[in-house]
Write a protein that holds these residues in place. Structure first.
Motif, PDB file in Angstrom:
ATOM      1  N   GLN A  37       0.824  -1.215   0.000  1.00  0.00           N
ATOM      2  CA  GLN A  37       0.000   0.000   0.000  1.00  0.00           C
ATOM      3  C   GLN A  37       0.857   1.263   0.000  1.00  0.00           C
ATOM      4  O   GLN A  37       0.465   2.278  -0.569  1.00  0.00           O
ATOM      5  CB  GLN A  37      -0.964  -0.009   1.188  1.00  0.00           C
ATOM      6  N   THR A  38       2.031   1.197   0.604  1.00  0.00           N
ATOM      7  CA  THR A  38       2.927   2.351   0.568  1.00  0.00           C
ATOM      8  C   THR A  38       3.452   2.570  -0.840  1.00  0.00           C
ATOM      9  O   THR A  38       3.477   3.702  -1.336  1.00  0.00           O
ATOM     10  CB  THR A  38       4.103   2.162   1.549  1.00  0.00           C
ATOM     11  N   ALA A  39       3.868   1.487  -1.495  1.00  0.00           N
ATOM     12  CA  ALA A  39       4.391   1.605  -2.854  1.00  0.00           C
ATOM     13  C   ALA A  39       3.321   2.102  -3.822  1.00  0.00           C
ATOM     14  O   ALA A  39       3.548   3.019  -4.619  1.00  0.00           O
ATOM     15  CB  ALA A  39       4.937   0.252  -3.320  1.00  0.00           C
ATOM     16  N   ALA A  40       2.122   1.491  -3.752  1.00  0.00           N
ATOM     17  CA  ALA A  40       1.042   1.882  -4.658  1.00  0.00           C
ATOM     18  C   ALA A  40       0.493   3.264  -4.311  1.00  0.00           C
ATOM     19  O   ALA A  40       0.136   4.053  -5.186  1.00  0.00           O
ATOM     20  CB  ALA A  40      -0.072   0.846  -4.614  1.00  0.00           C
ATOM     21  N   GLY A  41       0.441   3.564  -3.010  1.00  0.00           N
ATOM     22  CA  GLY A  41      -0.137   4.827  -2.564  1.00  0.00           C
ATOM     23  C   GLY A  41       0.659   6.044  -2.968  1.00  0.00           C
ATOM     24  O   GLY A  41       0.121   7.159  -3.019  1.00  0.00           O
ATOM     25  N   LYS A  42       1.945   5.861  -3.268  1.00  0.00           N
ATOM     26  CA  LYS A  42       2.762   6.997  -3.681  1.00  0.00           C
ATOM     27  C   LYS A  42       2.338   7.567  -5.034  1.00  0.00           C
ATOM     28  O   LYS A  42       2.783   8.638  -5.420  1.00  0.00           O
ATOM     29  CB  LYS A  42       4.236   6.585  -3.719  1.00  0.00           C
ATOM     30  N   SER A  43       1.471   6.838  -5.731  1.00  0.00           N
ATOM     31  CA  SER A  43       0.947   7.356  -6.997  1.00  0.00           C
ATOM     32  C   SER A  43       0.063   8.571  -6.759  1.00  0.00           C
ATOM     33  O   SER A  43      -0.152   9.395  -7.652  1.00  0.00           O
ATOM     34  CB  SER A  43       0.135   6.278  -7.720  1.00  0.00           C
ATOM     35  N   GLY A  44      -0.498   8.661  -5.540  1.00  0.00           N
ATOM     36  CA  GLY A  44      -1.364   9.788  -5.209  1.00  0.00           C
ATOM     37  C   GLY A  44      -2.750   9.689  -5.801  1.00  0.00           C
ATOM     38  O   GLY A  44      -3.525  10.646  -5.728  1.00  0.00           O
ATOM     39  N   THR A  45      -3.111   8.552  -6.356  1.00  0.00           N
ATOM     40  CA  THR A  45      -4.411   8.405  -7.012  1.00  0.00           C
ATOM     41  C   THR A  45      -5.467   7.790  -6.099  1.00  0.00           C
ATOM     42  O   THR A  45      -6.624   7.698  -6.471  1.00  0.00           O
ATOM     43  CB  THR A  45      -4.274   7.541  -8.277  1.00  0.00           C
ATOM     44  N   PHE A  46      -5.068   7.336  -4.904  1.00  0.00           N
ATOM     45  CA  PHE A  46      -6.028   6.826  -3.939  1.00  0.00           C
ATOM     46  C   PHE A  46      -5.413   6.950  -2.554  1.00  0.00           C
ATOM     47  O   PHE A  46      -4.203   7.155  -2.410  1.00  0.00           O
ATOM     48  CB  PHE A  46      -6.425   5.380  -4.240  1.00  0.00           C
ATOM     49  N   PHE A  47      -6.244   6.852  -1.527  1.00  0.00           N
ATOM     50  CA  PHE A  47      -5.777   6.943  -0.157  1.00  0.00           C
ATOM     51  C   PHE A  47      -5.697   5.542   0.442  1.00  0.00           C
ATOM     52  O   PHE A  47      -6.724   4.880   0.610  1.00  0.00           O
ATOM     53  CB  PHE A  47      -6.733   7.791   0.681  1.00  0.00           C
ATOM     54  N   PRO A  48      -4.507   5.069   0.799  1.00  0.00           N
ATOM     55  CA  PRO A  48      -4.375   3.735   1.385  1.00  0.00           C
ATOM     56  C   PRO A  48      -5.107   3.628   2.720  1.00  0.00           C
ATOM     57  O   PRO A  48      -5.206   4.597   3.474  1.00  0.00           O
ATOM     58  CB  PRO A  48      -2.862   3.589   1.585  1.00  0.00           C
ATOM     59  N   SER A  49      -5.590   2.429   3.023  1.00  0.00           N
ATOM     60  CA  SER A  49      -6.326   2.198   4.263  1.00  0.00           C
ATOM     61  C   SER A  49      -5.419   2.040   5.470  1.00  0.00           C
ATOM     62  O   SER A  49      -5.879   2.075   6.601  1.00  0.00           O
ATOM     63  CB  SER A  49      -7.204   0.946   4.130  1.00  0.00           C
ATOM     64  N   ILE A  50      -4.132   1.831   5.236  1.00  0.00           N
ATOM     65  CA  ILE A  50      -3.162   1.672   6.314  1.00  0.00           C
ATOM     66  C   ILE A  50      -2.568   3.038   6.643  1.00  0.00           C
ATOM     67  O   ILE A  50      -2.083   3.740   5.752  1.00  0.00           O
ATOM     68  CB  ILE A  50      -2.068   0.676   5.915  1.00  0.00           C
ATOM     69  N   SER A  51      -2.608   3.414   7.906  1.00  0.00           N
ATOM     70  CA  SER A  51      -2.203   4.763   8.319  1.00  0.00           C
ATOM     71  C   SER A  51      -0.785   5.101   7.887  1.00  0.00           C
ATOM     72  O   SER A  51      -0.526   6.192   7.358  1.00  0.00           O
ATOM     73  CB  SER A  51      -2.324   4.907   9.840  1.00  0.00           C
ATOM     74  N   ALA A  52       0.168   4.188   8.114  1.00  0.00           N
ATOM     75  CA  ALA A  52       1.561   4.456   7.754  1.00  0.00           C
ATOM     76  C   ALA A  52       1.707   4.661   6.248  1.00  0.00           C
ATOM     77  O   ALA A  52       2.482   5.516   5.796  1.00  0.00           O
ATOM     78  CB  ALA A  52       2.456   3.311   8.225  1.00  0.00           C
ATOM     79  N   SER A  53       0.955   3.905   5.474  1.00  0.00           N
ATOM     80  CA  SER A  53       1.002   4.051   4.022  1.00  0.00           C
ATOM     81  C   SER A  53       0.362   5.359   3.589  1.00  0.00           C
ATOM     82  O   SER A  53       0.812   6.004   2.638  1.00  0.00           O
ATOM     83  CB  SER A  53       0.288   2.868   3.354  1.00  0.00           C
ATOM     84  N   MET A  54      -0.701   5.759   4.303  1.00  0.00           N
ATOM     85  CA  MET A  54      -1.338   7.041   4.012  1.00  0.00           C
ATOM     86  C   MET A  54      -0.369   8.185   4.270  1.00  0.00           C
ATOM     87  O   MET A  54      -0.285   9.140   3.486  1.00  0.00           O
ATOM     88  CB  MET A  54      -2.596   7.200   4.871  1.00  0.00           C
ATOM     89  N   ASP A  55       0.393   8.093   5.341  1.00  0.00           N
ATOM     90  CA  ASP A  55       1.388   9.126   5.644  1.00  0.00           C
ATOM     91  C   ASP A  55       2.446   9.196   4.545  1.00  0.00           C
ATOM     92  O   ASP A  55       2.867  10.287   4.139  1.00  0.00           O
ATOM     93  CB  ASP A  55       2.055   8.846   6.990  1.00  0.00           C
ATOM     94  N   ALA A  56       2.864   8.032   4.062  1.00  0.00           N
ATOM     95  CA  ALA A  56       3.859   7.993   2.992  1.00  0.00           C
ATOM     96  C   ALA A  56       3.296   8.598   1.710  1.00  0.00           C
ATOM     97  O   ALA A  56       3.994   9.310   0.984  1.00  0.00           O
ATOM     98  CB  ALA A  56       4.311   6.549   2.741  1.00  0.00           C
ATOM     99  N   SER A  57       2.026   8.319   1.446  1.00  0.00           N
ATOM    100  CA  SER A  57       1.374   8.883   0.267  1.00  0.00           C
ATOM    101  C   SER A  57       1.305  10.402   0.367  1.00  0.00           C
ATOM    102  O   SER A  57       1.574  11.122  -0.593  1.00  0.00           O
ATOM    103  CB  SER A  57      -0.036   8.298   0.121  1.00  0.00           C
TER     104      SER A  57
END
Length: 450
Positions: free
Chosen positions: A360-380
């Motif tokens: 989710q951190t890797a995919a979330g960095k695209s900025g096209t969606f908000f990851p459900s995992i808090s740490a991944s959301m912070d990375a996004s």
């Protein structure tokens, strides 16, 4: 973005001990995963590549279909026995699929792998069915905000603080109504609150569409009417009726319809085709100067930021009549496994990896969606901040506890097809307040239908 080798290593760790069943190195296997979101299809390809490297002989095939056709294709796949192994699912449709036995319960997989559901900040309970079993893992979450043309607001004499502190009520519209009126400009340059204003010839509307046929009002009226204490349904989960006949809802819908009547927002259907599809997107409406501000979803934040001719600001949704209450509907899409998959263990291995912080951190960095995992959301958020996109409006909404989940209910397709045309008839002035008791009655008939 992390290297694929690093991500692949994380895949091995994240799935260690997971029963691979028919997958892995025992033979060539293909996992089919479907989504309706082209941006998520691209974002999760990074995870798919890493997963394939960590699991030799396995191919993850990601297919994306337009949302207008997506659920029809899924149903056809169920009937023909050719559905994807796993797919992005909507809370509107998952209860129907679960009741039909088309989804595989995940509880045994979760228990076997000691998969910690608490890693997800939102959405877990949205994927529990009436039998108490877990049928999906959260993929993302979404919320609504106000996007606005910075130059237009400045020219009208407003600051960012003004739009961030807008209040609303269904009687006179509060400061939101005053701003919408002042930002509206007719073709002769007169504002909506000035003498001689011509509501029939508008150059720029103060606000985008709030008069919508969406039965949840997700990106439109929901964040307004919910500040009144109104709730969508009689129960938070598995309701028996929707409260469309509540006086607070009726009065609110009347206010939203009045915005178009007064020329402050586009008329219903003005920028849509006969079948309800957008001819001009909300992003293009703001980008072209046709509207000065509008409510829209978090999934569009990167697209708004890329508008070349417009500087876009982001503000939280309106405060209620008390000047303190802000409530925002949050929808959560999820990952579900088709009950007919021939590779259940391998498919679980894939979607559980999709539900890992590494993916989710890797995919979330695209900025096209908000990851459900808090740490991944912070990375996004950090990744987009480096691109000049500020997600603090959304992250603060989450941290302040202003989000409320979409109602999980039965017969979503029937609700949508029945309620939407009735709301459209109201906003196009084909129906009046008599439509609301009918809406409530229809919802009850559908929600209680076995």
């Amino acid at each position: 973005m992390r290297s694929l080798c690093a991500i692949a290593a994380a895949v091995v760790l994240a799935t260690a001990g997971c029963g691979s069943g028919n997958g892995g190195a025992s033979g060539a296997k293909t996992i089919n995963w479907w989504t309706w979101d082209d941006k998520q299809a691209q974002a999760y390809q990074t995870c798919a590549t890493a997963f394939e490297q960590a699991n030799p002989g396995v191919t993850v095939k990601i297919s994306q279909y337009d949302v207008q056709d997506y659920f029809t294709k899924l149903t056809s796949g169920f009937v023909s026995g050719n559905a994807p192994d796993a797919f992005q699912d909507s809370v509107q449709y998952f209860p129907m699929y679960a009741s039909q036995g088309q989804l595989k319960p995940l509880d045994d997989f979760i228990a076997k792998d000691h998969f910690d559901l608490s890693r997800f900040s939102v959405g877990v309970n949205s994927w529990k069915y009436t039998d108490g079993k877990q049928y999906g893992l959260p993929l993302d979450w979404a919320a609504t905000a106000i996007y606005y043309n910075k130059d237009m607001l400045a020219k009208a004499g407003y600051t960012a603080k003004d739009v961030e502190s807008l209040t609303w009520n269904p009687d006179n519209g509060g400061t939101f109504d005053k701003m919408a009126a002042h930002l509206t400009v007719d073709t002769k340059g007169r504002r909506g609150d000035q003498p001689g204003f011509d509501k029939s010839h508008i150059a720029t509307y103060g606000t985008g569409l709030l008069n919508t046929g969406d039965y949840l009002g997700q990106t439109t009226w929901s964040s307004f009417v919910s500040t009144l204490g109104w709730k969508m349904s009689d129960k938070d989960t598995w309701p028996t009726r929707f409260n469309y006949d509540d006086p607070r809802f009726v009065k609110s819908m009347g206010y939203f319809r009045s915005l178009a009547d007064r020329g402050f927002e586009p008329k219903f259907g003005q920028f849509t085709s006969g079948n309800g599809q957008a001819i001009i997107s909300d992003i293009d409406l703001l980008g072209s100067g046709k509207v000065a501000m509008e409510t829209s979803g978090s999934w569009s934040v990167a697209s708004f930021a890329k508008l070349s001719k417009v500087k876009v600001g982001i503000a939280p949704t309106v405060l209620g009549p008390d000047g303190k209450t802000r409530t925002v509907l949050s929808n959560s899409n999820g990952n579900t496994i088709w009950a007919g998959t021939k590779n259940p263990d391998l498919t679980w291995k894939w979607i559980s990896y999709m539900g890992s912080e590494a993916c989710q951190t890797a995919a979330g960095k695209s900025g096209t969606f908000f990851p459900s995992i808090s740490a991944s959301m912070d990375a996004s958020a950090q990744a987009l901040a480096s691109q000049g996109v500020d997600l603090s409006v959304f992250t603060q909404t989450l941290k302040r506890g202003e989000l409320y989940p979409a109602v999980v209910h039965t017969n979503g397709a029937a609700i949508e097809s029945t309620i939407k045309p009735l709301l459209e008839a109201y906003f196009s002035h084909q129906r009046n307040d008599d439509v609301f008791p009918e809406l409530a009655q229809k919802s009850q008939q559908i929600l209680t239908k076995k």
